[in-house]
Design a protein around this motif. Structure first.
Motif, PDB file in Angstrom:
ATOM      1  N   GLU A 356      43.052  45.087  41.856  1.00  0.00           N
ATOM      2  CA  GLU A 356      43.058  46.132  42.867  1.00  0.00           C
ATOM      3  C   GLU A 356      41.871  46.000  43.819  1.00  0.00           C
ATOM      4  OE1 GLU A 356      45.400  49.359  44.188  1.00  0.00           O
ATOM      5  OE2 GLU A 356      45.625  47.485  43.095  1.00  0.00           O
ATOM      6  N   THR A 357      40.716  45.558  43.283  1.00  0.00           N
ATOM      7  CA  THR A 357      39.510  45.496  44.109  1.00  0.00           C
ATOM      8  C   THR A 357      39.386  44.170  44.843  1.00  0.00           C
ATOM      9  OG1 THR A 357      38.518  46.757  42.326  1.00  0.00           O
ATOM     10  CG2 THR A 357      37.055  46.006  44.059  1.00  0.00           C
ATOM     11  N   LEU A 358      39.702  43.067  44.144  1.00  0.00           N
ATOM     12  CA  LEU A 358      39.468  41.757  44.732  1.00  0.00           C
ATOM     13  C   LEU A 358      40.751  40.975  44.973  1.00  0.00           C
ATOM     14  CD1 LEU A 358      36.484  40.731  42.425  1.00  0.00           C
ATOM     15  CD2 LEU A 358      36.373  41.802  44.667  1.00  0.00           C
ATOM     16  N   GLY A 359      41.877  41.520  44.564  1.00  0.00           N
ATOM     17  CA  GLY A 359      43.134  40.793  44.721  1.00  0.00           C
ATOM     18  C   GLY A 359      43.237  39.592  43.806  1.00  0.00           C
ATOM     19  N   VAL A 360      42.531  39.633  42.686  1.00  0.00           N
ATOM     20  CA  VAL A 360      42.512  38.491  41.762  1.00  0.00           C
ATOM     21  C   VAL A 360      43.513  38.755  40.634  1.00  0.00           C
ATOM     22  CG1 VAL A 360      41.138  37.439  39.965  1.00  0.00           C
ATOM     23  CG2 VAL A 360      40.169  37.773  42.225  1.00  0.00           C
ATOM     24  N   HIS A 361      44.475  37.843  40.465  1.00  0.00           N
ATOM     25  CA  HIS A 361      45.457  38.016  39.404  1.00  0.00           C
ATOM     26  C   HIS A 361      45.428  36.893  38.391  1.00  0.00           C
ATOM     27  CE1 HIS A 361      47.122  40.388  42.775  1.00  0.00           C
ATOM     28  NE2 HIS A 361      47.461  41.219  41.809  1.00  0.00           N
ATOM     29  N   ARG A 362      44.795  35.789  38.738  1.00  0.00           N
ATOM     30  CA  ARG A 362      44.888  34.620  37.878  1.00  0.00           C
ATOM     31  C   ARG A 362      43.546  34.324  37.216  1.00  0.00           C
ATOM     32  NH1 ARG A 362      49.130  31.893  37.970  1.00  0.00           N
ATOM     33  NH2 ARG A 362      50.786  32.687  39.317  1.00  0.00           N
ATOM     34  N   VAL A 363      43.637  33.731  36.037  1.00  0.00           N
ATOM     35  CA  VAL A 363      42.428  33.355  35.323  1.00  0.00           C
ATOM     36  C   VAL A 363      41.629  32.363  36.155  1.00  0.00           C
ATOM     37  CG1 VAL A 363      41.562  32.193  33.268  1.00  0.00           C
ATOM     38  CG2 VAL A 363      43.474  33.780  33.088  1.00  0.00           C
ATOM     39  N   SER A 364      42.339  31.475  36.846  1.00  0.00           N
ATOM     40  CA  SER A 364      41.640  30.430  37.603  1.00  0.00           C
ATOM     41  C   SER A 364      40.933  30.992  38.832  1.00  0.00           C
ATOM     42  CB  SER A 364      42.640  29.353  38.020  1.00  0.00           C
ATOM     43  OG  SER A 364      43.768  29.952  38.605  1.00  0.00           O
ATOM     44  N   GLU A 365      41.191  32.250  39.184  1.00  0.00           N
ATOM     45  CA  GLU A 365      40.508  32.836  40.343  1.00  0.00           C
ATOM     46  C   GLU A 365      39.327  33.714  39.948  1.00  0.00           C
ATOM     47  OE1 GLU A 365      44.716  33.413  42.826  1.00  0.00           O
ATOM     48  OE2 GLU A 365      43.797  35.084  41.761  1.00  0.00           O
ATOM     49  N   LEU A 366      39.052  33.757  38.651  1.00  0.00           N
ATOM     50  CA  LEU A 366      38.039  34.720  38.185  1.00  0.00           C
ATOM     51  C   LEU A 366      36.604  34.210  38.286  1.00  0.00           C
ATOM     52  CD1 LEU A 366      39.698  36.273  35.026  1.00  0.00           C
ATOM     53  CD2 LEU A 366      38.916  37.498  37.029  1.00  0.00           C
ATOM     54  N   ASP A 367      36.418  32.971  38.753  1.00  0.00           N
ATOM     55  CA  ASP A 367      35.069  32.399  38.782  1.00  0.00           C
ATOM     56  C   ASP A 367      34.078  33.336  39.462  1.00  0.00           C
ATOM     57  OD1 ASP A 367      36.363  30.342  37.702  1.00  0.00           O
ATOM     58  OD2 ASP A 367      35.935  28.877  39.284  1.00  0.00           O
ATOM     59  N   GLY A 368      33.006  33.631  38.778  1.00  0.00           N
ATOM     60  CA  GLY A 368      31.921  34.388  39.384  1.00  0.00           C
ATOM     61  C   GLY A 368      32.197  35.863  39.590  1.00  0.00           C
ATOM     62  N   VAL A 369      33.288  36.372  39.004  1.00  0.00           N
ATOM     63  CA  VAL A 369      33.634  37.768  39.248  1.00  0.00           C
ATOM     64  C   VAL A 369      32.585  38.714  38.638  1.00  0.00           C
ATOM     65  CG1 VAL A 369      35.064  38.194  37.216  1.00  0.00           C
ATOM     66  CG2 VAL A 369      35.642  39.270  39.367  1.00  0.00           C
ATOM     67  N   GLY A 370      31.843  38.192  37.645  1.00  0.00           N
ATOM     68  CA  GLY A 370      30.806  38.989  37.003  1.00  0.00           C
ATOM     69  C   GLY A 370      29.676  39.367  37.949  1.00  0.00           C
ATOM     70  N   ARG A 371      29.472  38.549  38.989  1.00  0.00           N
ATOM     71  CA  ARG A 371      28.386  38.895  39.932  1.00  0.00           C
ATOM     72  C   ARG A 371      28.824  39.989  40.882  1.00  0.00           C
ATOM     73  NH1 ARG A 371      26.315  32.796  41.291  1.00  0.00           N
ATOM     74  NH2 ARG A 371      26.638  32.112  39.147  1.00  0.00           N
ATOM     75  N   ARG A 372      30.125  39.986  41.205  1.00  0.00           N
ATOM     76  CA  ARG A 372      30.639  40.995  42.131  1.00  0.00           C
ATOM     77  C   ARG A 372      30.898  42.311  41.407  1.00  0.00           C
ATOM     78  NH1 ARG A 372      32.476  44.524  44.196  1.00  0.00           N
ATOM     79  NH2 ARG A 372      33.842  44.800  46.004  1.00  0.00           N
TER      80      ARG A 372
END
Lengths: 499, 577
Positions: A356-372
């Motif tokens: 909902e926040t970043l439009g990320v649905h896939r595991v392969s798109e999760l890189d670095g999501v911890g910083r955001r």
């Protein structure tokens, strides 16, 4: 009728009435809808709390409502009902908050929240059912009230998933109906009784009872997602995140597992169930499901699909614990009703927030999501580590009881299954955690998704519930031995069952 | 002073954890880093002041938690807390200009809490919990510098951690299942089945670098920050030993088979470490392999305790003294590598001279802690039956010669070659000097708080501990003088076994694919897997969907089915009333 009878009806009404009112309210009256939703959820929590206190002190609550001639709804509570009812009431409250934030500004919210409340009514009804017929009615009501939620988005894909869902669950419901009818024909009305309700016909009808048991497990196994009856679950993840959260943690899947627990403990009783030789088969089915679900989860790139296969695997921990004859393993199984609920709902909340926040649905798109989104990622990490069974989180308590219980029951092969499952869980969760925290993001995060009114990393209504459930995963694991934890409650109910 | 309240035990373990909780607040982060050394202080005080045998229970915590401190715990906690504290002081300066310094200290604190906790854990779930905390948090330390090599090391490290966790789980569950209690240490007369002992042995062996673990461990060392190396090699590596001490019933039932296995593993580790270590070109990997060798010696003492339980007290003393001595000396050596890098050519003489003492201690030179530990080890192994005793009497001095050579090699490698002044700060020099001081203490005798009987050096044994060192030094000098410049040693890559496996599998694959066979094989396997996946997918997707999914989507149909169900049910039930 006194308060003790009415309180159970009130628990049902606290979500049934909001459902009706919400259907009557116009689509635009957002504030009223939210107030009624949260008011009902809060009231249900309080009422359930009152009943929990009573059950703990061996107070009995029961009420019988005439429905059709010759057919009465029997509501009655015991320790097991309250375990499930508390889980549903608490998580419904949190999910409602989450859903309000998640669906802000999207169409058809009246329909959504109406069926959402109906769905919870059905779930609570399942928890409070005192006999098989009442259970069946709520069980089917749950099937139907969940369908509009699964197809909420109205896309081609979600309609297809809804179709699959209905085909599976109605098929399962039909099988269950058949089994219940057969059993009633043999034994008369079956009330749930701690220790089993069928001793009086055990000798006369042993073969028939075996068949009825098999049919019941088949019927309930669809919702509990036992392999090979699990096919609908991974597809149903197209539903909006709050629905998935509820589906996987509280409502549908859990209703199936709860039903299996009921059948083994309160219809047949552990002793009769092992006499007719059903337990090894059930344990084998659970073990196969545990491993198969995890194996399939490994190769899923869609985050919610990975979580869905993980549910297939984790819910069978409950079945496994029930299928091992012995109090310790039974504690492990029943407590996982709650533990899996908290962990999985945390994971789905977080997955929904990422989408909902970043439009990320896939595991392969999760890189670095911890910083955001550090807090959301922290909640996700807790949920995932809990699933692996890392102490001191909730999943560890389950694993520990299942392991020691299996050893005590002379079934060390279960420890090997648990070990393999932990390895697989680690294999599909740890890379996600690593990517989220340690990998650099692929590029700047998109901003068009961020929900309106979001300050900080995301909307507080999305973040808050995830943090609460993640904290609960820590607390019910770390303080497992404290009074009124799920573990304490599971011990209480198992002690009553094995008396 | 009569001692501290037992409640201090869990608090000392939780102190780093509490400090870590401040970390998420950005405003507190710098203070958190600055205070990190202080987080080790409570544990150090507990080790020194807490009376032996103190226990405390937390009934609500986990499954009923129990913390306690026995003699073993005192010794382990003392050097563990010292190393973590000193390492933190050193790390503050060492990483002063590192962009990810703050993150490093978060993981440092978490791993520290886990390490303290597992030493004081007196029940199985708490032990498991602390172990998990330490192992998983260390992942952040291993991949700290973030390059490809560190990530590879981290990946291998996490495989080993997860496998270790699973083994630990199986071992603990079977132990608790067999003894009927979660209490640790396991009672000496506990009825353990062979499977349980086997799992416990396998588990300890997994985390103590004997077999597969050592490759990942040595590999991890190359990329680690120096303070990580010090705590990894000095403190965390000993967790497996603590596990063994806690899980197995010591001193009552002989376990000749498992004991012999431990003795063999110990010997293998002792010599393997020396041989591979000698071929290394990085001073830190030399030290890492030396740790593998030294841990092998500790394993020997444990094996002796299983074979001859009546002499367990002597073997136990050897284990404790060795762990203490190795922890301090190895810590001083690792920090010394960092100091030597910082000094540069200027003042290198002083630095290397300073490293001489811990190096000599590790080699077992007379009057050092190493010599005391070695003679305790000899006493512990002396009780072994016939053949073992004879073999070990020969092999132990040989291993001491090997260790001396290894230390000589280390000193040659650590000699700073770049010219110019370094940037050594007091923040790095002082902790190193302090740790060196701790290594020097046994020259006058260990204080009683960490000591047991026989903790001063027996002068009559001066020659027996001196000759292997002299022989090793002589061989080393000869090799350096004449051999080294001409003949280069073949280098075994850090991560030995693992690197070999990787290389073999890689060359095998490329070789096979050239021949065409590989392609066929890959295609066959890949095709089969894909077909299986497709079949499973089809099974799930098609069956119900194609047949009845569509029609069921229509509301009236679904509602009708539901009503039908209710009517059927009602009809079925009515005659029963």
């Amino acid at each position: 009728m006194n308060f003790d009878s009415w309180v159970l009806v009130l628990i049902l009404l606290s979500s049934l009435v909001p459902a009706v009112v919400i259907f009557l309210l116009p689509e635009e009256s957002r504030r009223w809808r939210t107030a009624i939703n949260l008011g009902g959820a809060g009231m249900k929590l309080v009422l359930v709390g009152v009943v929990v206190w009573g059950v703990y002190h061996e107070h009995t609550y029961s009420v019988s409502l005439a429905l059709l001639p010759g057919l009465a709804l029997l509501l009655r509570v015991d320790a097991l009902s309250m375990l499930f009812a508390t889980l549903s009431a608490l998580l419904w409250f949190l999910t409602t908050v989450y859903a309000v934030g998640y669906l802000e500004g999207s169409p058809r919210r009246r329909r959504f929240f109406g069926f959402f409340s109906l769905c919870v009514t059905a779930t609570i009804g399942i928890a409070l059912s005192g006999n098989l017929v009442t259970f069946l009615i709520f069980y089917e009501l749950l099937t139907l009230s969940t369908y509009p939620l699964v197809v909420h988005r109205g896309t081609e894909k979600s309609l297809r998933a809804g179709g699959v869902y209905l085909a599976y669950t109605l098929g399962g419901g039909l099988t269950l109906t058949l089994a219940i009818a057969w059993l009633q024909a043999l034994a008369g009305p079956v009330n749930f009784t701690t220790g089993g309700a069928l001793h009086h016909i055990a000798d006369a009808h042993a073969p028939a009872l075996r068949w009825v048991f098999a049919l019941m497990i088949l019927g309930l196994g669809v919702k509990a997602a036992l392999v090979p009856l699990h096919g609908w679950l991974p597809q149903a993840m197209v539903a909006p995140a709050p629905v998935s959260a509820l589906l996987h943690a509280v409502a549908v899947v859990k209703a199936g597992a709860f039903g299996i627990v009921r059948v083994v403990y309160d219809v047949y009783g552990v002793k009769l169930a092992s006499q007719i030789g059903a337990m090894p088969w059930l344990a084998a089915a659970a073990a196969v499901t545990i491993l198969y679900g995890s194996l399939r989860a490994l190769s899923q790139d869609d985050l919610k699909k990975r979580l869905a296969f993980s549910t297939v695997s984790q819910v069978s921990y409950i079945v496994l614990g029930v299928a091992i004859f012995g109090p310790v393993a039974s504690v492990g199984g029943t407590v996982h009703l709650v533990h899996q609920g908290f962990m999985k709902i945390t994971l789905f909340f977080c997955a929904g927030s990422f989408a909902e926040t970043l439009g990320v649905h896939r595991v392969s798109e999760l890189d670095g999501v911890g910083r955001r989104m550090p807090w959301t990622m922290a909640a996700f990490t807790i949920g995932a580590l809990g699933m692996i069974g890392v102490p001191p989180l909730a999943g560890f308590i389950t694993k520990w009881y299942l392991g020691t219980g299996a050893w005590e029951a002379g079934q060390p092969w279960v420890i090997a299954v648990l070990a393999a499952s932990s390895l697989l869980n680690a294999a599909y969760f740890l890379p996600v955690i690593h990517a989220g925290w340690f990998k650099p993001p692929a590029g700047p995060w998109p901003t068009q998704h961020v929900p309106a009114g979001a300050r900080g990393e995301t909307h507080w209504m999305l973040l808050g519930p995830s943090l609460v459930t993640a904290a609960l995963v820590v607390v019910i694991g770390l303080l497992a031995n404290a009074p009124f934890t799920p573990l304490e409650w599971a011990r209480l109910l198992v002690a009553r069952e094995y008396e | 002073m009569t001692g501290l309240h037992p409640l201090t035990l869990p608090l000392a373990a939780a102190a780093p954890l509490l400090l870590a909780m401040l970390w998420p607040a950005r405003a507190c982060r710098a203070a958190t880093v600055w205070l990190t050394p202080g987080a080790a202080l409570p544990a150090l005080l507990v080790a020194l002041l807490m009376p032996e045998g103190a226990t405390v229970e937390g009934r609500w915590l986990l499954l009923g938690a129990r913390f306690g401190l026995d003699g073993t715990g005192q010794t382990f906690l003392f050097f563990t807390a010292l190393l973590w504290g000193v390492g933190a002081v050193f790390g503050r300066s060492y990483l002063a200009r590192d962009a990810t310094r703050d993150r490093f200290f978060l993981f440092y604190l978490l791993a520290m809490a886990g390490n303290f906790g597992l030493i004081m854990a007196f029940d199985a779930p708490v032990f498991y919990c602390c172990f998990a905390l330490m192992s998983f948090a260390s992942y952040g330390l291993v991949i700290h510098n973030g390059d490809a090599e560190a990530l590879r090391a981290g990946r291998i490290y996490i495989y080993l951690v997860v496998l270790g966790e699973v083994l630990l789980f199986a071992a603990l569950v079977t132990i608790v299942g067999a003894t009927g209690s979660t209490r640790l240490p396991v009672a000496a007369d506990a009825p353990l089945r062979p499977l349980t002992v086997g799992l416990a042995v396998a588990d300890g062996d997994w985390r103590r670098p004997a077999a597969a673990k050592m490759c990942g461990y040595a590999l991890a060392q190359v990329r680690c920050a120096t303070p990580t190396s010090a705590v990894l090699s000095g403190a965390m590596i000993k967790a497996g030993v603590i596990g063994w001490l806690r899980f197995l019933p010591w001193g009552q039932t002989p376990q000749p088979a498992w004991g012999s296995l431990l003795l063999l593993l110990g010997l293998a580790g002792a010599f393997f470490g020396v041989v591979v270590g000698l071929t290394q070109r990085n001073p830190k990997t030399v030290l890492a392999y030396s740790s593998i060798s030294q841990m092998g010696l500790i394993t020997l003492a444990l094996g002796a305790g299983l074979v001859a339980p009546e002499h367990w007290p002597a073997a136990q003393t050897a284990v404790l003294l060795y762990a203490l001595h190795h922890g301090l000396a190895k810590g001083a050596l690792f920090l010394g590598v960092g100091v030597a890098q910082a000094t540069g050519a200027h003042g290198r003489g002083w630095t290397v001279a300073g490293l001489l003492l811990p190096a000599l201690a590790l080699a077992g030179a007379p009057w050092t802690s190493g010599a005391i530990a070695k003679s305790a080890l000899k006493a512990g192994l002396g009780a072994l039956p016939g053949a073992w005793a004879e073999w070990l009497a020969v092999l132990l001095p040989v291993s001491a010669v090997g260790t001396t050579l290894l230390m000589a090699r280390f000193l040659v490698l650590v000699w700073p070659r770049e010219s110019g002044r370094g940037h050594l700060t007091a923040g790095m020099a002082l902790p190193w000097l302090g740790l060196r001081g701790a290594v020097a203490v046994p020259l006058v005798g260990w204080p009683s708080a960490v000591g047991r009987e026989g903790t001063t050096f027996d002068t009559s044994k001066a020659w027996s501990s001196a000759w292997p060192v002299l022989a090793g030094a002589l061989v080393g000098w000869v090799a350096w003088k004449w051999g080294a410049p001409r003949a280069r040693l073949p280098v075994i890559p850090a991560g030995d076994l693992l690197a070999v496996v990787e290389r073999v599998s890689h060359s095998l694959r490329s070789h096979l694919s050239r021949r065409g066979f590989g392609r066929v094989w890959t295609r066959a396997v890949g095709g089969a897997a894909a077909a299986l996946r497709r079949a499973a997918g089809n099974l799930e997707a098609t069956l119900p969907e194609r047949r009845c999914g569509r029609s069921l989507q229509r509301w009236p149909v679904a509602g009708g089915v539901f009503l039908l169900l209710i009517v059927v049910l009602a009809l079925l039930l009515t005659p029963l009333r």
